[in-house]
Design a protein around this motif. Structure first.
Motif, PDB file in Angstrom:
ATOM      1  N   SER A   4       0.837  -1.206   0.000  1.00 29.81           N
ATOM      2  CA  SER A   4       0.000   0.000   0.000  1.00 29.81           C
ATOM      3  C   SER A   4       0.872   1.256   0.000  1.00 29.81           C
ATOM      4  CB  SER A   4      -0.951   0.006   1.194  1.00 29.81           C
ATOM      5  OG  SER A   4      -0.252   0.012   2.428  1.00 29.81           O
ATOM      6  N   ARG A   8       1.059   4.057  -2.903  1.00 30.90           N
ATOM      7  CA  ARG A   8       0.862   5.471  -2.534  1.00 30.90           C
ATOM      8  C   ARG A   8       2.014   6.314  -3.069  1.00 30.90           C
ATOM      9  NH1 ARG A   8       1.107   9.932  -1.745  1.00 30.90           N
ATOM     10  NH2 ARG A   8       0.390  11.272  -0.027  1.00 30.90           N
ATOM     11  N   LEU A 133      -9.758   0.990  -0.678  1.00 32.23           N
ATOM     12  CA  LEU A 133      -8.649   1.645   0.011  1.00 32.23           C
ATOM     13  C   LEU A 133      -8.390   3.035  -0.540  1.00 32.23           C
ATOM     14  CD1 LEU A 133      -6.353   1.671   2.020  1.00 32.23           C
ATOM     15  CD2 LEU A 133      -4.949   0.399   0.363  1.00 32.23           C
ATOM     16  N   GLU A 136     -11.229   5.540   0.477  1.00 30.23           N
ATOM     17  CA  GLU A 136     -11.270   5.924   1.884  1.00 30.23           C
ATOM     18  C   GLU A 136      -9.974   6.591   2.342  1.00 30.23           C
ATOM     19  OE1 GLU A 136     -14.266   5.873   2.316  1.00 30.23           O
ATOM     20  OE2 GLU A 136     -14.948   4.140   3.460  1.00 30.23           O
ATOM     21  N   TRP A 137      -8.833   6.090   1.917  1.00 28.88           N
ATOM     22  CA  TRP A 137      -7.541   6.616   2.361  1.00 28.88           C
ATOM     23  C   TRP A 137      -7.307   8.020   1.825  1.00 28.88           C
ATOM     24  CZ3 TRP A 137      -2.278   3.836   0.959  1.00 28.88           C
ATOM     25  CH2 TRP A 137      -1.245   4.362   1.744  1.00 28.88           C
ATOM     26  N   ASP A 141      -6.929  11.486   3.966  1.00 25.24           N
ATOM     27  CA  ASP A 141      -5.751  12.335   3.793  1.00 25.24           C
ATOM     28  C   ASP A 141      -6.138  13.808   3.696  1.00 25.24           C
ATOM     29  OD1 ASP A 141      -3.063  12.809   3.636  1.00 25.24           O
ATOM     30  OD2 ASP A 141      -2.767  11.934   1.657  1.00 25.24           O
ATOM     31  N   VAL A 172      -9.447   2.928   7.843  1.00 25.55           N
ATOM     32  CA  VAL A 172      -8.456   2.997   6.771  1.00 25.55           C
ATOM     33  C   VAL A 172      -7.258   2.111   7.098  1.00 25.55           C
ATOM     34  CG1 VAL A 172      -6.838   4.515   5.544  1.00 25.55           C
ATOM     35  CG2 VAL A 172      -9.182   5.272   5.970  1.00 25.55           C
ATOM     36  N   GLU A 173      -6.834   2.107   8.338  1.00 22.48           N
ATOM     37  CA  GLU A 173      -5.719   1.241   8.737  1.00 22.48           C
ATOM     38  C   GLU A 173      -6.084  -0.232   8.553  1.00 22.48           C
ATOM     39  OE1 GLU A 173      -2.468   1.786   9.610  1.00 22.48           O
ATOM     40  OE2 GLU A 173      -3.045   3.733   8.759  1.00 22.48           O
ATOM     41  N   ARG A 176      -5.793  -0.952   4.823  1.00 19.54           N
ATOM     42  CA  ARG A 176      -4.383  -1.057   4.443  1.00 19.54           C
ATOM     43  C   ARG A 176      -3.805  -2.398   4.884  1.00 19.54           C
ATOM     44  NH1 ARG A 176      -0.255   3.637   5.610  1.00 19.54           N
ATOM     45  NH2 ARG A 176       0.937   2.158   4.339  1.00 19.54           N
TER      46      ARG A 176
END
Length: 215
Positions: A4, A8, A133, A136-137, A141, A172-173, A176
């Motif tokens: 992940s 990113r 992911l 939501e991530w 952010d 989110v964690e 991931r």
């Protein structure tokens, strides 16, 4: 480096452009024009059903009972508080019924709906997680700015609050951790296929913010 984190990094330029987008800045300052908010939320409202279906597919595809429970609980939140928010926001923005139900879709909206549907139909847990992911991530952010003042406008404020805080950060964690766990056992070809889905989702997030100013 986790997969992940690697993805990113690969999408860093596009990701940063989305997180730092004009729409995000105006939302935080409470300066987004009503027509921009209307265009954004009319389009975003079209994702709810597809997102719920994708979450359901992830619940079904998950390889561990404990993972299914976490996903199912989050599915209930999306079908509850977030769905209620859209109804109230649409009322406040005077969105007519046709635009709530069958609006003309922006290209980015169509693209994201197609991506979510492909992930759902695949019944592949890693693919479903890739789309979830990013969705939501990336929102966490741009919404997680603890030192910033929350805007007075309730629509902007509630939309921000829906995408930050300990519970959302924990969600989110979880995504991931699940994504990294299930992709760790994939072969190189499969990992790159999942990576392409992740990358496409990031591109569509940026396009979607742009679309709010093109209506």
């Amino acid at each position: 480096m986790s997969f992940s984190a690697e993805l990113r990094g690969r999408t860093g330029v596009t990701w940063g452009a989305a997180v730092g987008h004009r729409f995000v800045d105006e939302l935080w300052r409470g300066a987004a024009e009503p027509e921009v908010l209307r265009a954004y939320f009319v389009q975003d409202n079209q994702f709810l059903d597809a997102f719920v279906a994708l979450m359901g597919a992830a619940v079904a595809a998950a390889d561990r009972p404990e993972s299914r429970i976490v996903l199912a609980r989050q599915l209930g939140l999306i079908a509850g508080p977030e769905n209620d928010f859209f109804a109230r926001a649409m009322d406040a923005l005077d969105v007519p019924l046709p635009d709530r139900v069958t609006p003309q879709l922006a290209e980015a909206t169509r693209g994201f709906l197609e991506l979510m549907d492909r992930a759902r139909v695949s019944a592949d847990y890693a693919t479903c997680l890739a789309v979830l992911l990013v969705a939501e991530w990336l929102y966490l952010d741009w919404a997680d700015h603890p030192d910033a003042d929350t805007p007075r406008d309730w629509i902007a404020s509630e939309w921000i609050e829906l995408h930050r805080g300990p519970a959302f950060a924990g969600w989110v964690e979880f995504l991931r951790a699940e994504f990294d766990r299930v992709t760790a056992v994939l072969d190189d070809t499969s990992r790159e296929q999942v990576a392409s889905v992740f990358t496409r989702a990031v591109e569509l997030e940026l396009d979607f913010f742009d679309a709010a100013y093109q209506a």
